[in-house]
Scaffold this motif. Structure first.
Motif, PDB file in Angstrom:
ATOM      1  N   ASN A  77       0.806  -1.220   0.000  1.00 56.18           N
ATOM      2  CA  ASN A  77       0.000   0.000   0.000  1.00 56.18           C
ATOM      3  C   ASN A  77       0.841   1.272   0.000  1.00 56.18           C
ATOM      4  O   ASN A  77       0.294   2.373   0.021  1.00 56.18           O
ATOM      5  CB  ASN A  77      -0.932   0.006   1.213  1.00 56.18           C
ATOM      6  N   LYS A  78       2.154   1.115  -0.044  1.00 51.28           N
ATOM      7  CA  LYS A  78       3.031   2.279  -0.120  1.00 51.28           C
ATOM      8  C   LYS A  78       3.444   2.463  -1.574  1.00 51.28           C
ATOM      9  O   LYS A  78       4.305   1.756  -2.088  1.00 51.28           O
ATOM     10  CB  LYS A  78       4.254   2.094   0.776  1.00 51.28           C
ATOM     11  N   LEU A  79       2.816   3.418  -2.238  1.00 49.15           N
ATOM     12  CA  LEU A  79       3.033   3.601  -3.668  1.00 49.15           C
ATOM     13  C   LEU A  79       4.251   4.480  -3.933  1.00 49.15           C
ATOM     14  O   LEU A  79       4.536   5.408  -3.173  1.00 49.15           O
ATOM     15  CB  LEU A  79       1.793   4.221  -4.313  1.00 49.15           C
ATOM     16  N   ILE A  80       4.933   4.168  -5.015  1.00 45.80           N
ATOM     17  CA  ILE A  80       6.173   4.869  -5.368  1.00 45.80           C
ATOM     18  C   ILE A  80       5.876   5.942  -6.406  1.00 45.80           C
ATOM     19  O   ILE A  80       5.196   5.691  -7.403  1.00 45.80           O
ATOM     20  CB  ILE A  80       7.219   3.873  -5.907  1.00 45.80           C
ATOM     21  N   GLU A  81       6.401   7.150  -6.168  1.00 42.46           N
ATOM     22  CA  GLU A  81       6.177   8.277  -7.077  1.00 42.46           C
ATOM     23  C   GLU A  81       7.369   8.452  -8.014  1.00 42.46           C
ATOM     24  O   GLU A  81       8.453   7.905  -7.784  1.00 42.46           O
ATOM     25  CB  GLU A  81       5.964   9.567  -6.273  1.00 42.46           C
ATOM     26  N   ASN A  82       7.169   9.257  -9.060  1.00 44.77           N
ATOM     27  CA  ASN A  82       8.286   9.600  -9.941  1.00 44.77           C
ATOM     28  C   ASN A  82       9.219  10.578  -9.245  1.00 44.77           C
ATOM     29  O   ASN A  82       8.944  11.046  -8.137  1.00 44.77           O
ATOM     30  CB  ASN A  82       7.788  10.158 -11.282  1.00 44.77           C
ATOM     31  N   GLU A  83      10.338  10.898  -9.899  1.00 45.60           N
ATOM     32  CA  GLU A  83      11.366  11.725  -9.260  1.00 45.60           C
ATOM     33  C   GLU A  83      10.848  13.109  -8.895  1.00 45.60           C
ATOM     34  O   GLU A  83      11.248  13.693  -7.888  1.00 45.60           O
ATOM     35  CB  GLU A  83      12.582  11.849 -10.178  1.00 45.60           C
ATOM     36  N   SER A  84       9.941  13.668  -9.710  1.00 43.15           N
ATOM     37  CA  SER A  84       9.430  15.016  -9.448  1.00 43.15           C
ATOM     38  C   SER A  84       8.244  15.005  -8.485  1.00 43.15           C
ATOM     39  O   SER A  84       7.697  16.064  -8.166  1.00 43.15           O
ATOM     40  CB  SER A  84       9.020  15.687 -10.760  1.00 43.15           C
ATOM     41  N   LYS A  85       7.840  13.817  -8.011  1.00 40.98           N
ATOM     42  CA  LYS A  85       6.747  13.663  -7.043  1.00 40.98           C
ATOM     43  C   LYS A  85       5.417  14.196  -7.585  1.00 40.98           C
ATOM     44  O   LYS A  85       4.564  14.678  -6.820  1.00 40.98           O
ATOM     45  CB  LYS A  85       7.076  14.379  -5.720  1.00 40.98           C
ATOM     46  N   THR A  86       5.210  14.111  -8.903  1.00 37.45           N
ATOM     47  CA  THR A  86       3.985  14.629  -9.511  1.00 37.45           C
ATOM     48  C   THR A  86       2.959  13.546  -9.791  1.00 37.45           C
ATOM     49  O   THR A  86       1.780  13.836  -9.961  1.00 37.45           O
ATOM     50  CB  THR A  86       4.302  15.364 -10.818  1.00 37.45           C
ATOM     51  N   LYS A  87       3.392  12.291  -9.888  1.00 34.99           N
ATOM     52  CA  LYS A  87       2.459  11.195 -10.139  1.00 34.99           C
ATOM     53  C   LYS A  87       3.093   9.886  -9.710  1.00 34.99           C
ATOM     54  O   LYS A  87       4.301   9.806  -9.502  1.00 34.99           O
ATOM     55  CB  LYS A  87       2.054  11.138 -11.610  1.00 34.99           C
ATOM     56  N   TYR A  88       2.239   8.884  -9.561  1.00 39.95           N
ATOM     57  CA  TYR A  88       2.742   7.566  -9.208  1.00 39.95           C
ATOM     58  C   TYR A  88       3.340   6.884 -10.432  1.00 39.95           C
ATOM     59  O   TYR A  88       2.882   7.069 -11.565  1.00 39.95           O
ATOM     60  CB  TYR A  88       1.619   6.698  -8.647  1.00 39.95           C
ATOM     61  N   LEU A  89       4.362   6.074 -10.189  1.00 42.61           N
ATOM     62  CA  LEU A  89       4.924   5.269 -11.273  1.00 42.61           C
ATOM     63  C   LEU A  89       3.929   4.186 -11.687  1.00 42.61           C
ATOM     64  O   LEU A  89       3.137   3.708 -10.872  1.00 42.61           O
ATOM     65  CB  LEU A  89       6.232   4.607 -10.818  1.00 42.61           C
ATOM     66  N   ASN A  90       3.980   3.819 -12.960  1.00 35.19           N
ATOM     67  CA  ASN A  90       3.203   2.694 -13.486  1.00 35.19           C
ATOM     68  C   ASN A  90       1.703   2.855 -13.230  1.00 35.19           C
ATOM     69  O   ASN A  90       1.015   1.889 -12.912  1.00 35.19           O
ATOM     70  CB  ASN A  90       3.703   1.380 -12.867  1.00 35.19           C
ATOM     71  N   ASP A  91       1.187   4.082 -13.361  1.00 33.64           N
ATOM     72  CA  ASP A  91      -0.251   4.304 -13.206  1.00 33.64           C
ATOM     73  C   ASP A  91      -0.893   4.299 -14.590  1.00 33.64           C
ATOM     74  O   ASP A  91      -0.288   4.753 -15.563  1.00 33.64           O
ATOM     75  CB  ASP A  91      -0.521   5.636 -12.502  1.00 33.64           C
ATOM     76  N   TYR A  92      -2.116   3.805 -14.670  1.00 37.98           N
ATOM     77  CA  TYR A  92      -2.776   3.665 -15.974  1.00 37.98           C
ATOM     78  C   TYR A  92      -4.287   3.757 -15.790  1.00 37.98           C
ATOM     79  O   TYR A  92      -4.840   3.167 -14.862  1.00 37.98           O
ATOM     80  CB  TYR A  92      -2.401   2.318 -16.604  1.00 37.98           C
ATOM     81  N   GLN A  93      -4.944   4.516 -16.659  1.00 34.38           N
ATOM     82  CA  GLN A  93      -6.390   4.640 -16.646  1.00 34.38           C
ATOM     83  C   GLN A  93      -6.997   3.564 -17.544  1.00 34.38           C
ATOM     84  O   GLN A  93      -6.632   3.459 -18.709  1.00 34.38           O
ATOM     85  CB  GLN A  93      -6.801   6.027 -17.151  1.00 34.38           C
ATOM     86  N   PHE A  94      -7.918   2.775 -17.009  1.00 32.47           N
ATOM     87  CA  PHE A  94      -8.552   1.739 -17.812  1.00 32.47           C
ATOM     88  C   PHE A  94     -10.055   1.731 -17.563  1.00 32.47           C
ATOM     89  O   PHE A  94     -10.552   2.330 -16.602  1.00 32.47           O
ATOM     90  CB  PHE A  94      -7.945   0.363 -17.510  1.00 32.47           C
ATOM     91  N   SER A  95     -10.765   1.039 -18.440  1.00 35.02           N
ATOM     92  CA  SER A  95     -12.229   1.044 -18.389  1.00 35.02           C
ATOM     93  C   SER A  95     -12.747  -0.389 -18.366  1.00 35.02           C
ATOM     94  O   SER A  95     -12.265  -1.251 -19.094  1.00 35.02           O
ATOM     95  CB  SER A  95     -12.791   1.788 -19.604  1.00 35.02           C
ATOM     96  N   ILE A  96     -13.756  -0.631 -17.498  1.00 32.53           N
ATOM     97  CA  ILE A  96     -14.456  -1.916 -17.461  1.00 32.53           C
ATOM     98  C   ILE A  96     -15.949  -1.629 -17.437  1.00 32.53           C
ATOM     99  O   ILE A  96     -16.441  -0.967 -16.517  1.00 32.53           O
ATOM    100  CB  ILE A  96     -14.064  -2.762 -16.237  1.00 32.53           C
ATOM    101  N   LEU A  97     -16.666  -2.087 -18.450  1.00 32.70           N
ATOM    102  CA  LEU A  97     -18.110  -1.882 -18.551  1.00 32.70           C
ATOM    103  C   LEU A  97     -18.493  -0.415 -18.371  1.00 32.70           C
ATOM    104  O   LEU A  97     -19.452  -0.073 -17.676  1.00 32.70           O
ATOM    105  CB  LEU A  97     -18.842  -2.758 -17.518  1.00 32.70           C
ATOM    106  N   GLY A  98     -17.710   0.453 -18.981  1.00 29.75           N
ATOM    107  CA  GLY A  98     -18.010   1.881 -18.935  1.00 29.75           C
ATOM    108  C   GLY A  98     -17.529   2.600 -17.695  1.00 29.75           C
ATOM    109  O   GLY A  98     -17.627   3.832 -17.610  1.00 29.75           O
ATOM    110  N   GLU A  99     -17.004   1.874 -16.719  1.00 29.99           N
ATOM    111  CA  GLU A  99     -16.480   2.487 -15.495  1.00 29.99           C
ATOM    112  C   GLU A  99     -14.988   2.768 -15.671  1.00 29.99           C
ATOM    113  O   GLU A  99     -14.237   1.880 -16.078  1.00 29.99           O
ATOM    114  CB  GLU A  99     -16.688   1.563 -14.295  1.00 29.99           C
ATOM    115  N   GLU A 100     -14.557   3.985 -15.351  1.00 29.32           N
ATOM    116  CA  GLU A 100     -13.156   4.367 -15.479  1.00 29.32           C
ATOM    117  C   GLU A 100     -12.434   4.165 -14.148  1.00 29.32           C
ATOM    118  O   GLU A 100     -12.951   4.541 -13.089  1.00 29.32           O
ATOM    119  CB  GLU A 100     -13.029   5.834 -15.911  1.00 29.32           C
ATOM    120  N   TYR A 101     -11.243   3.563 -14.215  1.00 25.59           N
ATOM    121  CA  TYR A 101     -10.455   3.306 -13.011  1.00 25.59           C
ATOM    122  C   TYR A 101      -9.016   3.747 -13.228  1.00 25.59           C
ATOM    123  O   TYR A 101      -8.470   3.632 -14.325  1.00 25.59           O
ATOM    124  CB  TYR A 101     -10.456   1.816 -12.664  1.00 25.59           C
ATOM    125  N   SER A 102      -8.403   4.225 -12.170  1.00 28.20           N
ATOM    126  CA  SER A 102      -6.957   4.433 -12.139  1.00 28.20           C
ATOM    127  C   SER A 102      -6.338   3.210 -11.478  1.00 28.20           C
ATOM    128  O   SER A 102      -6.836   2.732 -10.445  1.00 28.20           O
ATOM    129  CB  SER A 102      -6.612   5.690 -11.348  1.00 28.20           C
TER     130      SER A 102
END
Length: 608
Positions: A457-482
């Motif tokens: 549960n401890k997520l790793i951020e990029n060097e600039s601390k602006t976003k998490y590494l390996n994050d991706y937006q995907f969709s299942i049955l019309g629902e959007e998830y990060s």
């Protein structure tokens, strides 16, 4: 080149600077411009054109032609000076030098660096096709074909993206020839004896892919063109490099450090194991451990002489780890062959030898998936060496003549009588706590290692601390998830008691690297890999959730919707089947998702 042309192009278009001497010509542009600017000349174009002939012939390789006679020098410059704008030498039509061009003039960087930056950033809009990044497409092609070189004819076919263009069109062929020359003028490629473009070491196709700038790959064409038609914006964009890997490689290899990189042993070697659920970033933590313990420029994708790595498995043995005597074919002086038996070292022996040779430098032996082999049998008599004294060396030394005889043949000014682990050798392992059908480490072995838990549960951020590494937006049955939001909610649901969740143990949780998405250097999705990324969710994640999570739970609460009774029903949620279910996940799990989403929103996009 680039996006400064106003007309839609049907194919890649690279202007000709010179047939071969691109760097010499561009350097002459910079030298002539710098002195013209320093002398406060008013008619820059005329004065620069007068100076160029001298600087080009001064910087070119001896006997390689001429810029031209005095009469047509200005005419040539009139035809060619726009190339200086396109590669970022000038930042405006007044021919004021860009910041990078001044760095070249003052010797802070090289013209080859400037051309390399241009190729990392350059992309073109092709009519009826879209944006095309020449360097990226070439690196992707080489990676897919498992090749390190490419011919001109392959380039012609690779960039033939518009069926309305004749592949034998002389203008198209000439343009690809210029691209060939530009790539040869970078740090990434050289022309080999076969007249093919070959990747320069230490670069590789996957490294080049990571360094390419794909910021505008999927952007609105008109908005991009409007922004980059501003010449100063364009010059800034086309010469920038935000990827630290690029600068690290240049510093270590092309600017003279390479193998001479100065490494210092700041801390004493130890034995440590990173353990946790799958995908938590155990290997990432090892990389950071190496960087913080003496090799700050270390990258997993570059071979480093002080880092040795192996992956254990059920068939992995002592001899795979240490080495063994094997028959070797030796050619005699009379041309005949004979068989002799020599000790062939493996990863442990190689790492210990390196540590003896470089006693003031840190050396790392990385053992991935330690619990997947009988690790006590793998170490054998070396087990005794794992106890370390206050100086970081083995407290007890052992007799192992096979290893010590081999090492003593290699060492020049040192003799090892008994084998020991030196103070500069770090032994670092990983253990996946959810692995099944694996070997159990006994207590005596485990107590000789430090253990560090890697929290799912401890997520790793990029060097600039602006976003998490390996994050991706995907969709299942019309629902959007990060992805990162999804696994935070999933992990809480997995361990929550049976009144709310599945009441499973922590080793069933998932880390952010359980799936590895193909993203660009900024962490944004790459359009051509959308199908690959979505299939990671559809195939790998869904299978784990169904077999390893649902199958292990005895809670009355389910992860999946009550109408999902088979894996095929769940799988159909990702297809275009007319009879696919309306829901995939249960209302109980979706409540965890909603809570996590509201938490992210409340904390400005960060989930704690």
């Amino acid at each position: 080149m680039g996006l400064i042309g106003k007309e839609d192009k049907k194919y890649l278009y690279f202007d000709r600077v010179a047939r071969t001497q691109i760097n010499e010509k561009l350097l002459s542009f910079i030298m002539a411009s710098a002195w013209t600017e320093l002398d406060n000349e008013s008619d820059k174009k005329m004065v620069i054109s007068d100076k160029i002939k001298y600087y080009f012939e001064m910087n070119q390789k001896k006997g390689k032609g001429s810029y031209g006679n005095d009469e047509n020098t200005y005419k040539q410059f009139e035809r060619q000076y726009t190339i200086g704008l396109e590669v970022g030498i000038w930042k405006n039509s007044n021919l004021d030098l860009s910041n990078v061009a001044w760095e070249v003039f003052y010797g802070k960087t090289t013209i080859r660096d400037l051309v390399s930056r241009f190729c990392l950033n350059c992309f073109e809009y092709i009519k009826d096709y879209g944006y095309l990044h020449p360097l990226y497409e070439l690196a992707k092609y080489l990676l897919e074909q498992n090749k390190t070189e490419v011919s001109k004819s392959e380039l012609i076919n690779l960039y033939h993206v518009n069926s309305n263009v004749d592949i034998n069109d002389s203008n198209y062929i000439q343009s690809i020839g210029q691209l060939y020359n530009f790539l040869n003028s970078t740090y990434f490629f050289r022309i080999n004896e076969n007249k093919n473009l070959e990747i320069n070491k230490p670069f590789s196709s996957h490294l080049i892919l990571e360094m390419c700038n794909l910021k505008y790959q999927n952007a609105n064409k008109e908005e991009v063109k409007e922004y980059l038609l501003n010449q100063e914006n364009y010059a800034s964009y086309i010469t920038k490099v935000e990827n630290s890997m690029y600068f690290n490689l240049l510093t270590r290899v092309f600017y003279g450090m390479g193998e001479e990189e100065k490494l210092e042993l700041d801390t004493l070697g130890n034995n440590i194991i990173y353990f946790g659920a799958p995908g938590t970033g155990k290997s990432y933590n090892i990389k950071e451990f190496i960087k913080s313990n003496g090799i700050p420029s270390y990258s997993d994708k570059e071979n480093h002489p002080n880092v040795f790595r192996t992956t254990l498995h059920p068939e992995y043995s002592y001899h795979d780890f240490v080495g063994q005597v094997m028959p070797i074919v030796k050619e005699e002086n009379d041309g005949s062959n004979s068989i002799q038996y020599d000790f062939v070292p493996q990863v442990f022996t190689d790492s210990v030898l390196r540590a003896y040779e470089k006693e003031n430098e840190p050396v790392f032996l990385i053992l991935e998936e330690m619990s997947r082999a009988n690790v006590a049998a793998v170490f054998g008599d070396l087990f005794q060496l794992l106890d370390r004294d206050e100086n970081g060396e083995s407290e007890y030394r052992i007799n192992n003549s096979l290893i010590t005889n081999y090492i003593n043949k290699k060492l020049e000014n040192k003799v090892i009588e008994k084998l020991y682990i030196p103070r500069n050798l770090f032994i670092v392992g990983t253990v996946n706590t959810s692995d099944q059908n694996v070997f159990v480490m006994d207590t005596a072995f485990k107590r000789r290692f430090e253990f560090e838990y890697v929290d799912a549960n401890k997520l790793i951020e990029n060097e600039s601390k602006t976003k998490y590494l390996n994050d991706y937006q995907f969709s299942i049955l019309g629902e959007e998830y990060s992805w990162t939001t999804f696994i935070k909610a999933l992990n809480k649901f997995i361990v929550s008691d049976s009144n709310e969740g599945l009441a499973l143990s922590e080793d069933k949780q998932l880390g952010q690297f359980f799936l590895k998405f193909k993203l660009d250097s900024n962490g944004d999705p790459i359009p051509e890999y959308k199908k690959y990324n979505d299939n990671q969710i559809k195939n790998k994640l869904l299978q784990y959730l169904w077999n390893d999570i649902k199958g292990a739970s005895y809670s009355e609460i389910s992860l999946f919707d009550k109408d999902i009774n088979s894996f095929s029903q769940a799988y159909s949620c990702f297809n275009d089947d007319k009879d696919k279910p309306n829901e995939l996940f249960s209302k109980e799990f979706k409540r965890f998702l909603e809570l996590e989403l509201s938490h992210v929103s409340k904390h400005g996009g960060e989930s704690e």
